[in-house]
Design an enzyme around this catalytic site. Structure first.
Site: not given
Ligand code: PEP
Length: 250
Positions: A97, A173
């Protein structure tokens, strides 16, 4: 045998009240975990709460980003020594991100990695490809570029006191998890690439998988030879789910 590590990434979620409930459950759940290390990475304003709540527990804490310089006129930024002041053990650098929304380059991420280590923190270096990159068979090239930038700046020895998290962007996500075999292949690639510099460092390197890990899929993922635990987003906000993932590392 490397110990498993499970790290929660709360992203931009939480409140003092919600965190207190979640941390209470984690603290007591963690007392049952003798063979897995557990940590949570929270938004900056909650680091003091983590310090107060977790100091007497086995759960470690950290932040989700850091500035590459120690101090200066950088309004809104937070430096590594400041994170150390709040008792952080870890800091995530190069989360997808940050790379994709905020345009962080691999060389900037490498500077953040080095700044974190300079302050005595353990950087959790995130690497991973987008769906488009995977579909064009560029996964290894992308991961290599992200890893090599850190090795070029900090040296392979720096990975002795660091964690790498393989997080395929298409699995974060989305509810879509890399299969254990897909994840294992990239983890083995990462370890091999580090071994090209230093076999001993590669052998000891903790490589986490991140991307829609849940209590249900964690056991299979964690059973793979080069998967040493998980970086957990969504499921880290639900105490029972996060603890189920932690137990899978036992
Ligand atoms: C993350 O935010 O690093 C992540 C792996 O999110 P999620 O487990 O929701 O896919």
């Amino acid at each position: 045998m490397r110990r498993k590590l499970v790290v929660g990434n709360w992203k931009m979620h939480g409140s003092l009240a919600q965190n207190a409930v979640l941390l209470g459950a984690l603290k007591s759940g963690a007392t049952q975990l003798s063979r897995v290390d557990v940590a949570v990475c929270a938004p900056f304003p909650y680091l003091d709460q983590l310090r107060q709540e977790l100091s007497a527990s086995t759960v470690k804490w950290g932040a989700q980003d850091v500035h590459q310089l120690e101090k200066g006129a950088f309004t809104g930024e937070v430096s590594a020594p400041m994170l150390a002041d709040f008792g952080c053990t870890y800091v995530i650098v190069g989360h997808s991100e940050r790379r994709n929304i905020y345009g962080e380059s691999s060389s900037l991420v490498a500077e953040k990695f080095a700044a974190a280590q300079q302050a005595g923190l353990i950087p959790i270096l995130c690497v991973g490809e987008t769906l488009e990159q995977r579909e064009s068979s560029a996964t290894e090239a992308v991961v290599a570029e992200q890893l090599d930038a850190v090795i070029a700046l900090a040296g392979a020895q720096a990975l002795r006191k660091a964690v790498v998290a393989y997080e395929p962007v298409w699995a974060i996500g989305t509810g879509e998890t890399a299969s254990p075999e897909q994840a294992q292949a990239v983890h083995a690639f990462i370890r091999q690439r580090v071994a090209g510099h230093d076999a001993e460092v590669a052998q000891g390197l903790v490589i986490l998988y991140g991307g829609s890990v849940k209590g249900a899929n964690a056991p299979e993922l964690f059973s793979m030879a080069d998967i040493d635990g998980g970086l957990i987003g969504g499921a880290a906000l639900i105490a029972d789910e996060f603890l189920a993932i932690c137990r899978a590392g036992q």
